[in-house]
Scaffold this active site. Structure first.
Site, PDB file in Angstrom:
ATOM      1  N   SER A   1      11.364  -5.583 -73.677  1.00  0.00           N
ATOM      2  CA  SER A   1      11.645  -6.285 -72.407  1.00  0.00           C
ATOM      3  C   SER A   1      10.409  -6.399 -71.533  1.00  0.00           C
TER       4      SER A   1
ATOM      5  N   PRO B   1       6.787  -2.642 -81.259  1.00  0.00           N
ATOM      6  CA  PRO B   1       7.687  -1.491 -81.347  1.00  0.00           C
ATOM      7  C   PRO B   1       7.924  -0.816 -79.993  1.00  0.00           C
TER       8      PRO B   1
ATOM      9  N   LEU C   1      43.050 -13.002 -84.802  1.00  0.00           N
ATOM     10  CA  LEU C   1      43.146 -13.006 -86.265  1.00  0.00           C
ATOM     11  C   LEU C   1      43.582 -11.662 -86.844  1.00  0.00           C
TER      12      LEU C   1
ATOM     13  N   CYS D   1       6.899 -20.475 -73.237  1.00  0.00           N
ATOM     14  CA  CYS D   1       7.594 -20.873 -74.476  1.00  0.00           C
ATOM     15  C   CYS D   1       9.032 -20.349 -74.459  1.00  0.00           C
TER      16      CYS D   1
ATOM     17  N   ARG E   1      49.930 -18.586 -88.327  1.00  0.00           N
ATOM     18  CA  ARG E   1      50.372 -17.203 -88.593  1.00  0.00           C
ATOM     19  C   ARG E   1      51.713 -16.923 -87.903  1.00  0.00           C
TER      20      ARG E   1
ATOM     21  N   THR F   1       7.092  -9.451 -79.219  1.00  0.00           N
ATOM     22  CA  THR F   1       7.649  -8.089 -79.138  1.00  0.00           C
ATOM     23  C   THR F   1       6.879  -7.115 -80.026  1.00  0.00           C
TER      24      THR F   1
ATOM     25  N   GLY G   1       5.039 -14.000 -82.420  1.00  0.00           N
ATOM     26  CA  GLY G   1       4.972 -12.549 -82.301  1.00  0.00           C
ATOM     27  C   GLY G   1       4.633 -12.099 -80.893  1.00  0.00           C
TER      28      GLY G   1
ATOM     29  N   GLU H   1      15.219 -12.912 -76.593  1.00  0.00           N
ATOM     30  CA  GLU H   1      14.898 -13.921 -75.566  1.00  0.00           C
ATOM     31  C   GLU H   1      15.258 -13.422 -74.173  1.00  0.00           C
TER      32      GLU H   1
ATOM     33  N   THR I   1      17.024  -9.669 -72.591  1.00  0.00           N
ATOM     34  CA  THR I   1      18.365  -9.077 -72.659  1.00  0.00           C
ATOM     35  C   THR I   1      19.182  -9.540 -71.440  1.00  0.00           C
TER      36      THR I   1
HETATM   37  P1  TGC Z   1       5.765 -11.239 -64.068  1.00  0.00           P
HETATM   38  O1  TGC Z   1       4.737 -10.457 -63.290  1.00  0.00           O
HETATM   39  O2  TGC Z   1       7.039 -11.624 -63.411  1.00  0.00           O
HETATM   40  O3  TGC Z   1       5.101 -12.560 -64.635  1.00  0.00           O
HETATM   41  C1  TGC Z   1       3.877 -12.551 -65.351  1.00  0.00           C
HETATM   42  C2  TGC Z   1       3.356 -13.971 -65.358  1.00  0.00           C
HETATM   43  O4  TGC Z   1       4.288 -14.813 -66.091  1.00  0.00           O
HETATM   44  C3  TGC Z   1       4.819 -15.819 -65.207  1.00  0.00           C
HETATM   45  N1  TGC Z   1       6.243 -15.967 -65.556  1.00  0.00           N
HETATM   46  C4  TGC Z   1       6.735 -17.037 -66.174  1.00  0.00           C
HETATM   47  N2  TGC Z   1       6.146 -18.174 -66.571  1.00  0.00           N
HETATM   48  C5  TGC Z   1       6.908 -19.088 -67.192  1.00  0.00           C
HETATM   49  N3  TGC Z   1       8.245 -18.899 -67.408  1.00  0.00           N
HETATM   50  C6  TGC Z   1       8.867 -17.768 -67.032  1.00  0.00           C
HETATM   51  N4  TGC Z   1      10.164 -17.603 -67.286  1.00  0.00           N
HETATM   52  C7  TGC Z   1       8.115 -16.778 -66.382  1.00  0.00           C
HETATM   53  N5  TGC Z   1       8.390 -15.549 -65.876  1.00  0.00           N
HETATM   54  C8  TGC Z   1       7.238 -15.058 -65.365  1.00  0.00           C
HETATM   55  C9  TGC Z   1       4.612 -15.291 -63.805  1.00  0.00           C
HETATM   56  O5  TGC Z   1       4.548 -16.346 -62.887  1.00  0.00           O
HETATM   57  C10 TGC Z   1       3.284 -14.577 -63.959  1.00  0.00           C
HETATM   58  O6  TGC Z   1       2.267 -15.549 -63.983  1.00  0.00           O
HETATM   59  P2  TGC Z   1       0.821 -15.223 -63.355  1.00  0.00           P
HETATM   60  O7  TGC Z   1       0.057 -16.495 -63.527  1.00  0.00           O
HETATM   61  O8  TGC Z   1       1.073 -14.863 -61.933  1.00  0.00           O
HETATM   62  O9  TGC Z   1       0.274 -14.089 -64.175  1.00  0.00           O
HETATM   63  O10 TGC Z   1       6.039 -10.464 -65.421  1.00  0.00           O
HETATM   64  P3  TGC Z   1       6.740  -9.071 -65.649  1.00  0.00           P
HETATM   65  O11 TGC Z   1       5.786  -8.256 -66.470  1.00  0.00           O
HETATM   66  O12 TGC Z   1       7.259  -8.485 -64.362  1.00  0.00           O
HETATM   67  O13 TGC Z   1       7.965  -9.484 -66.600  1.00  0.00           O
HETATM   68  C11 TGC Z   1       8.988 -10.330 -66.159  1.00  0.00           C
HETATM   69  C12 TGC Z   1      10.098 -10.396 -67.213  1.00  0.00           C
HETATM   70  C13 TGC Z   1      10.725  -9.042 -67.410  1.00  0.00           C
HETATM   71  C14 TGC Z   1      11.145 -11.371 -66.710  1.00  0.00           C
HETATM   72  C15 TGC Z   1       9.546 -10.927 -68.538  1.00  0.00           C
HETATM   73  O14 TGC Z   1       8.543 -10.147 -69.030  1.00  0.00           O
HETATM   74  C16 TGC Z   1      10.601 -11.139 -69.583  1.00  0.00           C
HETATM   75  O15 TGC Z   1      11.130 -12.235 -69.681  1.00  0.00           O
HETATM   76  N6  TGC Z   1      10.917 -10.129 -70.489  1.00  0.00           N
HETATM   77  C17 TGC Z   1      11.777 -10.353 -71.631  1.00  0.00           C
HETATM   78  C18 TGC Z   1      10.940 -10.477 -72.887  1.00  0.00           C
HETATM   79  C19 TGC Z   1      11.502 -11.462 -73.847  1.00  0.00           C
HETATM   80  O16 TGC Z   1      12.325 -12.301 -73.534  1.00  0.00           O
HETATM   81  N7  TGC Z   1      11.037 -11.436 -75.083  1.00  0.00           N
HETATM   82  C20 TGC Z   1      11.443 -12.385 -76.058  1.00  0.00           C
HETATM   83  C21 TGC Z   1      10.587 -12.323 -77.298  1.00  0.00           C
HETATM   84  S1  TGC Z   1      10.763 -13.763 -78.344  1.00  0.00           S
HETATM   85  C22 TGC Z   1      12.295 -13.637 -78.987  1.00  0.00           C
HETATM   86  O17 TGC Z   1      13.064 -12.812 -78.644  1.00  0.00           O
HETATM   87  C23 TGC Z   1      12.663 -14.644 -80.005  1.00  0.00           C
HETATM   88  S2  TGC Z   1      14.264 -14.389 -80.577  1.00  0.00           S
HETATM   89  C24 TGC Z   1      14.517 -15.564 -81.778  1.00  0.00           C
HETATM   90  C25 TGC Z   1      15.226 -16.793 -81.287  1.00  0.00           C
HETATM   91  O18 TGC Z   1      14.860 -17.347 -80.262  1.00  0.00           O
HETATM   92  O19 TGC Z   1      16.161 -17.228 -81.904  1.00  0.00           O
HETATM   93  P1  FAD Z   2      14.201  -2.635 -74.801  1.00  0.00           P
HETATM   94  O1  FAD Z   2      13.314  -3.469 -73.990  1.00  0.00           O
HETATM   95  O2  FAD Z   2      13.733  -1.306 -75.242  1.00  0.00           O
HETATM   96  O3  FAD Z   2      15.575  -2.468 -73.995  1.00  0.00           O
HETATM   97  C1  FAD Z   2      16.582  -1.492 -74.368  1.00  0.00           C
HETATM   98  C2  FAD Z   2      17.651  -1.541 -73.272  1.00  0.00           C
HETATM   99  O4  FAD Z   2      17.073  -1.205 -72.001  1.00  0.00           O
HETATM  100  C3  FAD Z   2      18.257  -2.940 -73.102  1.00  0.00           C
HETATM  101  O5  FAD Z   2      19.619  -2.838 -72.770  1.00  0.00           O
HETATM  102  C4  FAD Z   2      17.485  -3.485 -71.909  1.00  0.00           C
HETATM  103  O6  FAD Z   2      18.167  -4.503 -71.208  1.00  0.00           O
HETATM  104  C5  FAD Z   2      17.337  -2.225 -71.067  1.00  0.00           C
HETATM  105  N1  FAD Z   2      16.228  -2.362 -70.123  1.00  0.00           N
HETATM  106  C6  FAD Z   2      14.904  -2.495 -70.370  1.00  0.00           C
HETATM  107  N2  FAD Z   2      14.219  -2.621 -69.234  1.00  0.00           N
HETATM  108  C7  FAD Z   2      15.124  -2.562 -68.231  1.00  0.00           C
HETATM  109  C8  FAD Z   2      15.042  -2.655 -66.804  1.00  0.00           C
HETATM  110  N3  FAD Z   2      13.889  -2.837 -66.167  1.00  0.00           N
HETATM  111  N4  FAD Z   2      16.181  -2.531 -66.102  1.00  0.00           N
HETATM  112  C9  FAD Z   2      17.373  -2.380 -66.725  1.00  0.00           C
HETATM  113  N5  FAD Z   2      17.525  -2.290 -68.056  1.00  0.00           N
HETATM  114  C10 FAD Z   2      16.412  -2.394 -68.798  1.00  0.00           C
HETATM  115  N6  FAD Z   2      10.780 -10.934 -80.545  1.00  0.00           N
HETATM  116  C11 FAD Z   2       9.726 -11.755 -80.754  1.00  0.00           C
HETATM  117  O7  FAD Z   2       8.685 -11.622 -80.136  1.00  0.00           O
HETATM  118  N7  FAD Z   2       9.815 -12.783 -81.642  1.00  0.00           N
HETATM  119  C12 FAD Z   2      10.932 -13.009 -82.385  1.00  0.00           C
HETATM  120  O8  FAD Z   2      10.985 -13.965 -83.184  1.00  0.00           O
HETATM  121  C13 FAD Z   2      12.048 -12.135 -82.205  1.00  0.00           C
HETATM  122  N8  FAD Z   2      13.167 -12.300 -82.960  1.00  0.00           N
HETATM  123  C14 FAD Z   2      14.174 -11.363 -82.868  1.00  0.00           C
HETATM  124  C15 FAD Z   2      15.265 -11.453 -83.731  1.00  0.00           C
HETATM  125  C16 FAD Z   2      16.282 -10.500 -83.676  1.00  0.00           C
HETATM  126  C17 FAD Z   2      17.420 -10.577 -84.657  1.00  0.00           C
HETATM  127  C18 FAD Z   2      16.242  -9.489 -82.688  1.00  0.00           C
HETATM  128  C19 FAD Z   2      17.365  -8.495 -82.581  1.00  0.00           C
HETATM  129  C20 FAD Z   2      15.167  -9.413 -81.819  1.00  0.00           C
HETATM  130  C21 FAD Z   2      14.132 -10.336 -81.908  1.00  0.00           C
HETATM  131  N9  FAD Z   2      12.988 -10.232 -81.084  1.00  0.00           N
HETATM  132  C22 FAD Z   2      11.916 -11.085 -81.265  1.00  0.00           C
HETATM  133  C23 FAD Z   2      12.851  -9.101 -80.175  1.00  0.00           C
HETATM  134  C24 FAD Z   2      13.618  -9.273 -78.862  1.00  0.00           C
HETATM  135  O9  FAD Z   2      13.019 -10.217 -78.042  1.00  0.00           O
HETATM  136  C25 FAD Z   2      13.678  -7.894 -78.202  1.00  0.00           C
HETATM  137  O10 FAD Z   2      14.585  -7.124 -78.977  1.00  0.00           O
HETATM  138  C26 FAD Z   2      14.140  -7.956 -76.753  1.00  0.00           C
HETATM  139  O11 FAD Z   2      13.163  -8.575 -75.952  1.00  0.00           O
HETATM  140  C27 FAD Z   2      14.474  -6.561 -76.188  1.00  0.00           C
HETATM  141  O12 FAD Z   2      13.484  -5.642 -76.476  1.00  0.00           O
HETATM  142  P2  FAD Z   2      13.845  -4.211 -77.137  1.00  0.00           P
HETATM  143  O13 FAD Z   2      14.723  -4.476 -78.304  1.00  0.00           O
HETATM  144  O14 FAD Z   2      12.571  -3.506 -77.359  1.00  0.00           O
HETATM  145  O15 FAD Z   2      14.731  -3.460 -76.082  1.00  0.00           O
END
Ligand code: TGC
Ligand code: FAD
Length: 380
Positions: A134, A130, A334, A234, A264, A128, A126, A359, A361
């Site tokens: 991102s 509401p 298709l 992670c 087809r 993300t 957990g 993971e 966008t």
């Molecule tokens: P920023 O200031 O850049 O970094 C904060 C701290 O984190 C470190 N860091 C990383 N460490 C390891 N791996 C990476 N890829 C890292 N990127 C940054 C960084 O060095 C710093 O460390 P420290 O010690 O200096 O504090 O952070 P920011 O707030 O500017 O955000 C950067 C950004 C936008 C790239 C990051 O927040 C991000 O990746 N946002 C996307 C969120 C996301 O991917 N959520 C996914 C939720 S889980 C999910 O979606 C599961 S889906 C289900 C499935 O997988 O099938």
């Molecule tokens: P937002 O962050 O609100 O983004 C909306 C739009 O704005 C996107 O196009 C985005 O790219 C754009 N945007 C945002 N910031 C910027 C910027 N700085 N510059 C340009 N464009 C920007 N999360 C978990 O923690 N654990 C899970 O297991 C998990 N599983 C998921 C499973 C599914 C099926 C889905 C759909 C999502 C899941 N997520 C999970 C959540 C997922 O990681 C988030 O949906 C994702 O990180 C994007 O967040 P958001 O949907 O709030 O979109």
């Protein structure tokens, strides 16, 4: 591709492919049509545990410790059936188990990991919320001290496996920055509400987690995770699996389109004989193989500890984008048949809409690459 793989890698890939084709594919369109139930999701994870893919890339505590490419190929074969299956495996192995493996105490590892590897215990992750997707650094979920205990309050959103999890890895804001907690889901104050009416990723359970004064003992804290780098560490692992996985969905859509085009007939000949169809097939083939080659290349870097987070972003951005394009193109080949669940192409494309979003966008990974190229942060 086979020439780039070792005998062990091919053997393991073939095992997962056979399992996917024999055990999962016959049921997957029906699951997608009516949405996988909680009970079915748990059963699938148990079967995947017996297969040995849950946390297979981790070492010790009942995990096989396979090399990165072997793990990636398993993701590819599972996503060739459905992205939802790979998602369940990614969240269990690359997010929940990895959080415990990377940041947990020895007691936490031996308590949770062996049963998570078999699928007896299900985990979710957990991060993300509401209002915090991102930008996870803006999370509002809090954990505050109460004597030796912790009290967690907040809401997590879009959590894969949330409704079927026995343990939730929850990231929360503390006086000491972001920390991770292992929350047994039968703890008072914890509720998981499944999110319905999804048009994508219907073969996996996605839930909202509500934490309302959840009281946890001090040993629920993951001791070695400090700051946002904890969860992001992670995500690197799960994103790596997606680099391979997305190409599985693309391969399945490509194969489906090729077979269909040969069978087809229109205007008196197979549609595969038209130059426009051949261009589509050739372009799909290029993107498919480029994507798989990229995935294997990143896997080889990972084997030797040289894979950097920005390179994972490169792979995630490229391969999810290409896979979606391949599936959409396959759908056009298709024709009308492509919009039904008789064929996999639109199901894959719909799923990939989630994969390009979760993971990180495509926009987030674009900006990670922009930052790596220019040294300038364009997020804020
Ligand atoms: P920023 O200031 O850049 O970094 C904060 C701290 O984190 C470190 N860091 C990383 N460490 C390891 N791996 C990476 N890829 C890292 N990127 C940054 C960084 O060095 C710093 O460390 P420290 O010690 O200096 O504090 O952070 P920011 O707030 O500017 O955000 C950067 C950004 C936008 C790239 C990051 O927040 C991000 O990746 N946002 C996307 C969120 C996301 O991917 N959520 C996914 C939720 S889980 C999910 O979606 C599961 S889906 C289900 C499935 O997988 O099938
Ligand atoms: P937002 O962050 O609100 O983004 C909306 C739009 O704005 C996107 O196009 C985005 O790219 C754009 N945007 C945002 N910031 C910027 C910027 N700085 N510059 C340009 N464009 C920007 N999360 C978990 O923690 N654990 C899970 O297991 C998990 N599983 C998921 C499973 C599914 C099926 C889905 C759909 C999502 C899941 N997520 C999970 C959540 C997922 O990681 C988030 O949906 C994702 O990180 C994007 O967040 P958001 O949907 O709030 O979109």
């Amino acid at each position: 591709m086979d020439a780039s793989l070792s005998d062990e890698e091919r053997a393991s890939r073939d095992l997962v492919r056979r399992f996917g084709e024999e055990r999962l594919r016959p049921r997957v369109a029906e699951w997608f049509e009516r949405e996988l139930s909680r009970a079915e999701a748990r059963d699938v994870l148990r079967e995947l545990g017996v297969l040995g893919v849950l946390g297979m890339q981790l070492s010790g505590h009942g995990c096989a410790g396979v090399p990165p490419v072997t793990y990636g190929l398993a993701c590819l074969e599972l996503e060739a059936v459905d992205s939802g299956i790979r998602s369940m495996v990614s969240v269990q192995g690359s997010l929940a188990m990895t959080a415990i493996d990377l940041y947990g105490s020895e007691e936490q590892k031996s308590h949770w990991l062996p049963r998570m590897a078999t699928g007896e215990v299900i985990g979710c992750f957990g991060l993300t919320e509401p209002d915090s997707g991102s930008d996870p650094g803006s999370m509002r979920t809090t954990a505050r001290k109460s004597g030796a205990d912790w009290i967690l309050d907040g809401t997590k959103m879009w959590i894969t496996n949330g409704g079927i999890a026995d343990v939730a890895v929850v990231w929360a804001r503390t006086d000491d920055g972001v920390r991770g907690f292992l929350v047994p889901t039968d703890t008072e104050g914890f509720t998981a509400n499944d999110i319905g009416r999804k048009a994508s990723m219907r073969v996996s359970v996605t839930s909202e987690l509500v934490l309302d004064g959840v009281r946890l003992p001090s040993d629920a804290l993951l001791p070695a995770a400090r700051g946002l780098g904890g969860p992001l560490g992670c995500l690197n692992e799960a994103r790596f699996g997606i680099v391979f996985g997305a190409m599985g969905a693309a391969r399945d859509a490509f194969t489906c389109a090729l077979d269909y085009a040969k069978a087809r007939t229109q205007f008196g000949r197979p549609i595969a004989g038209f130059q426009l169809t051949q261009k589509k097939l050739a372009d799909m083939l290029l993107e498919l193989h480029n994507g798989v080659l990229l995935a294997v290349h990143l896997g080889r870097l990972k084997e030797t500890g040289r894979l950097r987070p920005a390179q994972v972003s490169f792979g995630k951005l490229n391969n999810t984008r290409s896979a979606l394009e391949i599936c959409r193109t396959a759908r056009t080949i298709l024709g009308a048949s492509g919009v039904t669940l008789e064929y996999s192409v639109l199901r894959h494309a719909n799923n990939l809409e989630s994969v390009v979003t979760y993971e990180g966008t495509s926009e987030v990974h674009t900006l990670v690459l922009g930052q790596a190229l220019t040294g300038l942060d364009a997020f804020r």
